[in-house]
Motif scaffolding. Structure first.
Motif, PDB file in Angstrom:
ATOM      1  N   ASP A 198     125.968  39.392  34.869  1.00 26.54           N
ATOM      2  CA  ASP A 198     124.976  38.341  34.644  1.00 26.54           C
ATOM      3  C   ASP A 198     124.051  38.190  35.844  1.00 26.54           C
ATOM      4  OD1 ASP A 198     126.192  37.967  32.242  1.00 26.54           O
ATOM      5  OD2 ASP A 198     127.109  36.042  32.746  1.00 26.54           O
ATOM      6  N   ASN A 199     122.761  38.101  35.577  1.00 25.67           N
ATOM      7  CA  ASN A 199     121.751  37.965  36.624  1.00 25.67           C
ATOM      8  C   ASN A 199     120.505  37.353  36.008  1.00 25.67           C
ATOM      9  OD1 ASN A 199     119.585  40.339  36.112  1.00 25.67           O
ATOM     10  ND2 ASN A 199     121.640  41.036  35.525  1.00 25.67           N
ATOM     11  N   ALA A 200     119.589  36.913  36.835  1.00 29.25           N
ATOM     12  CA  ALA A 200     118.382  36.261  36.321  1.00 29.25           C
ATOM     13  C   ALA A 200     117.226  37.230  36.126  1.00 29.25           C
ATOM     14  CB  ALA A 200     117.958  35.137  37.263  1.00 29.25           C
ATOM     15  N   ALA A 201     117.299  38.427  36.718  1.00 29.53           N
ATOM     16  CA  ALA A 201     116.219  39.391  36.515  1.00 29.53           C
ATOM     17  C   ALA A 201     116.120  39.771  35.039  1.00 29.53           C
ATOM     18  CB  ALA A 201     116.457  40.639  37.374  1.00 29.53           C
ATOM     19  N   MET A 202     117.269  39.889  34.383  1.00 27.08           N
ATOM     20  CA  MET A 202     117.247  40.257  32.964  1.00 27.08           C
ATOM     21  C   MET A 202     116.649  39.125  32.126  1.00 27.08           C
ATOM     22  SD  MET A 202     121.234  40.008  31.751  1.00 27.08           S
ATOM     23  CE  MET A 202     122.018  38.409  31.397  1.00 27.08           C
ATOM     24  N   ILE A 203     116.868  37.885  32.542  1.00 22.93           N
ATOM     25  CA  ILE A 203     116.291  36.753  31.814  1.00 22.93           C
ATOM     26  C   ILE A 203     114.780  36.703  32.041  1.00 22.93           C
ATOM     27  CG2 ILE A 203     116.339  34.252  31.519  1.00 22.93           C
ATOM     28  CD1 ILE A 203     118.896  35.789  30.627  1.00 22.93           C
ATOM     29  N   ALA A 204     114.361  36.951  33.277  1.00 22.18           N
ATOM     30  CA  ALA A 204     112.930  36.986  33.571  1.00 22.18           C
ATOM     31  C   ALA A 204     112.243  38.104  32.787  1.00 22.18           C
ATOM     32  CB  ALA A 204     112.704  37.165  35.067  1.00 22.18           C
ATOM     33  N   TRP A 205     112.908  39.277  32.712  1.00 17.53           N
ATOM     34  CA  TRP A 205     112.303  40.395  31.990  1.00 17.53           C
ATOM     35  C   TRP A 205     112.200  40.099  30.495  1.00 17.53           C
ATOM     36  CZ3 TRP A 205     109.092  44.111  32.480  1.00 17.53           C
ATOM     37  CH2 TRP A 205     108.966  45.067  31.479  1.00 17.53           C
ATOM     38  N   ALA A 206     113.247  39.498  29.929  1.00 18.42           N
ATOM     39  CA  ALA A 206     113.158  39.092  28.522  1.00 18.42           C
ATOM     40  C   ALA A 206     112.006  38.109  28.343  1.00 18.42           C
ATOM     41  CB  ALA A 206     114.477  38.470  28.070  1.00 18.42           C
ATOM     42  N   GLY A 207     111.801  37.247  29.339  1.00 25.76           N
ATOM     43  CA  GLY A 207     110.662  36.339  29.303  1.00 25.76           C
ATOM     44  C   GLY A 207     109.338  37.087  29.299  1.00 25.76           C
ATOM     45  N   VAL A 208     109.250  38.138  30.119  1.00 28.14           N
ATOM     46  CA  VAL A 208     108.048  38.975  30.136  1.00 28.14           C
ATOM     47  C   VAL A 208     107.793  39.566  28.753  1.00 28.14           C
ATOM     48  CG1 VAL A 208     107.073  41.134  31.009  1.00 28.14           C
ATOM     49  CG2 VAL A 208     108.152  39.535  32.604  1.00 28.14           C
ATOM     50  N   GLU A 209     108.849  40.120  28.160  1.00 30.40           N
ATOM     51  CA  GLU A 209     108.703  40.761  26.851  1.00 30.40           C
ATOM     52  C   GLU A 209     108.218  39.749  25.799  1.00 30.40           C
ATOM     53  OE1 GLU A 209     109.175  44.022  26.094  1.00 30.40           O
ATOM     54  OE2 GLU A 209     111.074  44.769  26.907  1.00 30.40           O
ATOM     55  N   HIS A 210     108.793  38.564  25.803  1.00 32.24           N
ATOM     56  CA  HIS A 210     108.385  37.551  24.830  1.00 32.24           C
ATOM     57  C   HIS A 210     106.982  37.020  25.118  1.00 32.24           C
ATOM     58  CE1 HIS A 210     111.772  36.925  22.107  1.00 32.24           C
ATOM     59  NE2 HIS A 210     112.565  37.224  23.117  1.00 32.24           N
ATOM     60  N   PHE A 211     106.660  36.840  26.395  1.00 32.23           N
ATOM     61  CA  PHE A 211     105.336  36.340  26.749  1.00 32.23           C
ATOM     62  C   PHE A 211     104.257  37.320  26.301  1.00 32.23           C
ATOM     63  CE2 PHE A 211     101.795  35.674  29.741  1.00 32.23           C
ATOM     64  CZ  PHE A 211     101.564  34.319  29.524  1.00 32.23           C
ATOM     65  N   ARG A 212     104.514  38.606  26.502  1.00 23.94           N
ATOM     66  CA  ARG A 212     103.561  39.622  26.046  1.00 23.94           C
ATOM     67  C   ARG A 212     103.357  39.551  24.534  1.00 23.94           C
ATOM     68  NH1 ARG A 212     105.794  44.987  29.201  1.00 23.94           N
ATOM     69  NH2 ARG A 212     104.594  44.759  31.123  1.00 23.94           N
ATOM     70  N   ALA A 213     104.437  39.235  23.828  1.00 19.74           N
ATOM     71  CA  ALA A 213     104.356  39.169  22.364  1.00 19.74           C
ATOM     72  C   ALA A 213     103.817  37.843  21.863  1.00 19.74           C
ATOM     73  CB  ALA A 213     105.745  39.419  21.776  1.00 19.74           C
ATOM     74  N   GLY A 214     103.488  36.934  22.808  1.00 21.28           N
ATOM     75  CA  GLY A 214     102.929  35.649  22.426  1.00 21.28           C
ATOM     76  C   GLY A 214     103.962  34.617  22.021  1.00 21.28           C
ATOM     77  N   HIS A 215     105.234  34.840  22.426  1.00 21.67           N
ATOM     78  CA  HIS A 215     106.306  33.925  22.049  1.00 21.67           C
ATOM     79  C   HIS A 215     106.599  32.941  23.184  1.00 21.67           C
ATOM     80  CE1 HIS A 215     107.912  37.546  19.534  1.00 21.67           C
ATOM     81  NE2 HIS A 215     106.843  36.995  18.992  1.00 21.67           N
ATOM     82  N   THR A 216     106.417  31.675  22.964  1.00 21.79           N
ATOM     83  CA  THR A 216     106.825  30.637  23.915  1.00 21.79           C
ATOM     84  C   THR A 216     107.527  29.522  23.132  1.00 21.79           C
ATOM     85  OG1 THR A 216     104.707  29.486  23.744  1.00 21.79           O
ATOM     86  CG2 THR A 216     104.923  31.144  25.495  1.00 21.79           C
ATOM     87  N   ASP A 217     108.135  28.595  23.865  1.00 27.94           N
ATOM     88  CA  ASP A 217     108.904  27.540  23.224  1.00 27.94           C
ATOM     89  C   ASP A 217     108.405  26.161  23.635  1.00 27.94           C
ATOM     90  OD1 ASP A 217     111.215  28.906  21.761  1.00 27.94           O
ATOM     91  OD2 ASP A 217     111.336  29.850  23.738  1.00 27.94           O
ATOM     92  N   ALA A 218     108.620  25.199  22.745  1.00 31.45           N
ATOM     93  CA  ALA A 218     108.311  23.806  23.050  1.00 31.45           C
ATOM     94  C   ALA A 218     109.371  23.246  23.989  1.00 31.45           C
ATOM     95  CB  ALA A 218     108.254  22.980  21.758  1.00 31.45           C
ATOM     96  N   LEU A 219     109.043  22.166  24.644  1.00 40.31           N
ATOM     97  CA  LEU A 219     109.961  21.571  25.612  1.00 40.31           C
ATOM     98  C   LEU A 219     111.192  20.929  24.963  1.00 40.31           C
ATOM     99  CD1 LEU A 219     107.464  19.954  28.130  1.00 40.31           C
ATOM    100  CD2 LEU A 219     108.847  22.016  28.456  1.00 40.31           C
ATOM    101  N   ASP A 220     111.184  20.817  23.632  1.00 44.73           N
ATOM    102  CA  ASP A 220     112.354  20.237  22.969  1.00 44.73           C
ATOM    103  C   ASP A 220     113.340  21.301  22.483  1.00 44.73           C
ATOM    104  OD1 ASP A 220     110.897  21.311  20.906  1.00 44.73           O
ATOM    105  OD2 ASP A 220     110.895  19.505  19.648  1.00 44.73           O
ATOM    106  N   ILE A 221     113.187  22.556  22.943  1.00 45.72           N
ATOM    107  CA  ILE A 221     114.140  23.592  22.574  1.00 45.72           C
ATOM    108  C   ILE A 221     115.542  23.160  22.986  1.00 45.72           C
ATOM    109  CG2 ILE A 221     113.677  24.847  24.725  1.00 45.72           C
ATOM    110  CD1 ILE A 221     114.442  27.414  23.306  1.00 45.72           C
ATOM    111  N   LYS A 222     116.506  23.377  22.116  1.00 44.86           N
ATOM    112  CA  LYS A 222     117.866  22.896  22.357  1.00 44.86           C
ATOM    113  C   LYS A 222     118.762  23.999  22.912  1.00 44.86           C
ATOM    114  CE  LYS A 222     117.923  19.231  18.867  1.00 44.86           C
ATOM    115  NZ  LYS A 222     116.467  19.198  18.751  1.00 44.86           N
ATOM    116  N   PRO A 223     119.660  23.648  23.824  1.00 45.72           N
ATOM    117  CA  PRO A 223     120.650  24.612  24.313  1.00 45.72           C
ATOM    118  C   PRO A 223     121.669  24.916  23.226  1.00 45.72           C
ATOM    119  CG  PRO A 223     121.139  22.434  25.172  1.00 45.72           C
ATOM    120  CD  PRO A 223     119.834  22.315  24.446  1.00 45.72           C
TER     121      PRO A 223
END
Length: 354
Positions: free
Chosen positions: A312-337
């Motif tokens: 487990d590391n945060a680089a993989m989470i950041a990279w998944a964020g990059v992939e989603h951001f490129r695809a235009g995917h973001t979340d509202a602040l009410d996203i639930k854990p």
């Protein structure tokens, strides 16, 4: 939508990971540069208990996450204003830890005005190979960790089709249990691998669950039981060589099971589909070697992240964020854990263990 050149380099994402017992923060660029990747292990806190204690883990995240985020930004030489987005694990995992990381990310996103991306922890592992190589879609992913053991057809960002999963225990859990039975310490995976180096993998005839059966599912509960019964049948006290031989025999069986199940999954994919292994257990050198041989025999490229990116590391989470951001995917602040969040909800709904 892909970005290249200057645009890719400027697509900076802060990643936050807190789903289990590692507190982590990282900054990754769209051109695959890892500008920082800070991980604080909690092994010393959990070792006396032989496993992760959720309340201890959550408290440690609360105590250390803010400082780790500041460190990650400082090492990357950037501020919040330089980021394209903020990504955090939103599940699955220990819910207390997930809440800490996701809530922190929400506060940062709200305060900075940056988009928020809630990342599936398993997707972080699934997309890590694209952080370290040019592997394209589709590919076959063997995801192996303490809580998960799955074979997935990765068809695109957010598009995962599960071909097989464990019907009982995850392989990482089996490693931990075997290590505990043998008195090898915690965490179990590295302990069993180290002990096996001095062992004879052919000494004990342990069962090889699911080998030869139709489908791509796994099972490890019977193997754990066999290890316990074999250990109980040895002359007491058990010698160091006995432990090494049993560790080696266990590891060899796991390797054989992985190869058999993965070979069946490869047969369901187009010829030449890359074989990717990810997750904490992917750090095991014996298993990686067995799978690399299988890939070669099958005519498939083999991709495995470096060991530091398997756990487990945060680089993989950041990279998944990059992939989603490129695809235009973001979340509202009410996203639930979420404590549970299968990558393939259709397969999970069919009743197999996620």
């Amino acid at each position: 939508m892909e970005t290249t050149g200057i645009a890719a380099a400027s697509c900076l994402v802060l990643g936050i990971e807190s789903s289990c017992d590692e507190t982590a923060a990282a900054v990754v660029a769209g051109d695959r540069r890892i500008l920082s990747n800070v991980v604080l292990s909690q092994l010393d806190e959990h070792r006396p208990y032989g496993g992760v204690v959720p309340e201890i883990a959550a408290r440690a995240h609360v105590s250390h996450l803010d400082g780790l985020i500041r460190q990650a930004l400082a090492e990357a030489g950037v501020g919040l204003s330089d980021l394209a987005a903020i990504a955090a694990t939103a599940g699955p995992g220990l819910i207390g830890g997930v809440i800490v990381g996701l809530t922190t990310a929400k506060a940062l996103a709200l305060g900075s005005g940056k988009p928020l991306i809630g990342v599936n922890h398993l997707e972080g592992h699934a997309l890590t190979p694209r952080l370290v190589s040019e592997v394209g879609f589709p590919y076959l992913l063997l995801l192996v960790s303490g809580g998960h053991c799955q074979l997935l057809a990765v068809e695109g960002v957010g598009r995962y089709r599960r071909l097989g999963t464990t019907i009982d225990d995850a392989v990482g859990e089996a490693f931990d249990k075997t290590a505990k039975l043998l008195g090898l310490g915690y965490p179990g995976g590295p302990a069993v691998e180290k002990a096996a180096e001095a062992g004879d993998p052919a000494r004990f005839a342990l069962p090889r669950p699911m080998i030869g059966r139709p489908g791509c599912d796994f099972s490890f509960s019977g193997l754990k039981t066999a290890v316990r019964e074999t250990l109980a049948g040895l002359s007491q006290p058990v010698s160091a060589q006995d432990k090494a031989d049993l560790a080696a025999s266990f590891q060899a069986v796991v390797g054989a099971v992985m190869v058999d199940r993965t070979r069946r999954a490869l047969a369901l994919m187009p010829a030449g589909t890359p074989l990717v292994v990810a997750g904490g257990v992917a750090a095991n050198r014996h298993l990686r070697a067995r799978l690399e041989v299988l890939a070669g025999e099958s005519g498939s490229p083999f991709v495995a992240p470096p060991l530091r990116l398997c756990t487990d590391n945060a680089a993989m989470i950041a990279w998944a964020g990059v992939e989603h951001f490129r695809a235009g995917h973001t979340d509202a602040l009410d996203i639930k854990p979420r404590a549970r969040w299968p990558l393939d909800p259709v397969a999970a709904a069919a009743g197999a263990k996620a």
